[in-house]
Design an enzyme around this catalytic site. Structure first.
Site, PDB file in Angstrom:
ATOM      1  N   ASP A   1      35.706  49.831  38.861  1.00 55.20           N
ATOM      2  CA  ASP A   1      34.243  49.848  38.772  1.00 55.20           C
ATOM      3  C   ASP A   1      33.766  49.412  37.384  1.00 55.20           C
ATOM      4  O   ASP A   1      32.747  48.732  37.253  1.00 55.20           O
ATOM      5  CB  ASP A   1      33.705  51.247  39.091  1.00 55.20           C
ATOM      6  CG  ASP A   1      34.228  51.752  40.411  1.00 55.20           C
ATOM      7  OD1 ASP A   1      33.569  51.524  41.429  1.00 55.20           O
ATOM      8  OD2 ASP A   1      35.312  52.359  40.425  1.00 55.20           O
TER       9      ASP A   1
ATOM     10  N   GLU B   1      24.389  44.825  39.840  1.00 56.05           N
ATOM     11  CA  GLU B   1      24.879  44.158  41.039  1.00 56.05           C
ATOM     12  C   GLU B   1      23.989  44.526  42.214  1.00 56.05           C
ATOM     13  O   GLU B   1      23.652  45.694  42.409  1.00 56.05           O
ATOM     14  CB  GLU B   1      26.325  44.557  41.329  1.00 56.05           C
ATOM     15  CG  GLU B   1      26.907  43.802  42.507  1.00 56.05           C
ATOM     16  CD  GLU B   1      28.386  44.036  42.709  1.00 56.05           C
ATOM     17  OE1 GLU B   1      28.923  43.459  43.664  1.00 56.05           O
ATOM     18  OE2 GLU B   1      29.004  44.789  41.935  1.00 56.05           O
TER      19      GLU B   1
ATOM     20  N   ASP C   1      27.665  48.431  37.863  1.00 52.34           N
ATOM     21  CA  ASP C   1      28.194  48.371  39.219  1.00 52.34           C
ATOM     22  C   ASP C   1      27.816  49.704  39.853  1.00 52.34           C
ATOM     23  O   ASP C   1      28.474  50.718  39.621  1.00 52.34           O
ATOM     24  CB  ASP C   1      29.713  48.184  39.196  1.00 52.34           C
ATOM     25  CG  ASP C   1      30.321  48.167  40.583  1.00 52.34           C
ATOM     26  OD1 ASP C   1      29.646  47.717  41.526  1.00 52.34           O
ATOM     27  OD2 ASP C   1      31.477  48.609  40.732  1.00 52.34           O
TER      28      ASP C   1
END
Length: 162
Positions: A139, A66, A7
């Site tokens: 996160d 991502e 992430d």
């Protein structure tokens, strides 16, 4: 198959490492953190070195990142894009296959609903990975969801030859 989920971010980068050997298990998760006082090039260098350390430590078969979700703040989007770039560079330099997933794809794969809320994604990640509590910080939980998304996509490909 060992998957490193990322992430991306510049202040806090989440990572999650999972392994699928018959069942899915968590190997590790956490964050790479940088301080505001440091220049952006130095922060990006720290993030890059952190990714390299993770790749060397866990030797993943795949890295799932991502994709950038662009909101209203263009400056933030650019900075996150730069952090994504160093993740892609680290994976590429280490010869690890890279896969990118949109937030919609991640939500669809992990929760079954593309408009799922953050807490729904975190709870399903906890349940799927058989964790006693929600992974923290957010996160890291998001990075575990990215890694799960990749495993689920790969399993669909195996089943349906897609």
């Amino acid at each position: 198959m060992v998957v490193l989920g990322i992430d991306p971010g510049i202040a806090i980068c989440g990572y999650g490492v999972i392994n699928e050997k018959g069942k899915i298990e968590v190997i590790d998760y956490g964050i790479i953190e940088t301080k505001r006082e440091i220049s952006k090039p130095q922060r990006l260098k720290r993030v890059f070195e952190g990714y390299l350390e993770l790749i060397e430590k866990f030797n993943p078969d795949a890295i799932a990142v991502e994709e950038l979700f662009f909101n209203k703040n263009a400056k933030t989007a650019i900075t996150v894009g730069e952090a994504r770039g160093v993740a892609l560079l680290a994976a590429s330099l280490k010869g690890v296959e890279i896969y990118e997933y949109t937030p919609l794809q991640i939500k669809q794969m992990v929760v079954g609903y593309g408009r799922a809320k953050k807490n729904q994604i975190q709870e399903m990640t906890r349940v799927i990975l058989n964790l006693k509590e929600l992974p923290k910080p957010d996160d890291a939980a998001d990075a575990l969801a990215v890694a799960l998304c990749h495993l689920f996509y790969k399993n669909i490909e195996k089943l349906y030859g897609v």
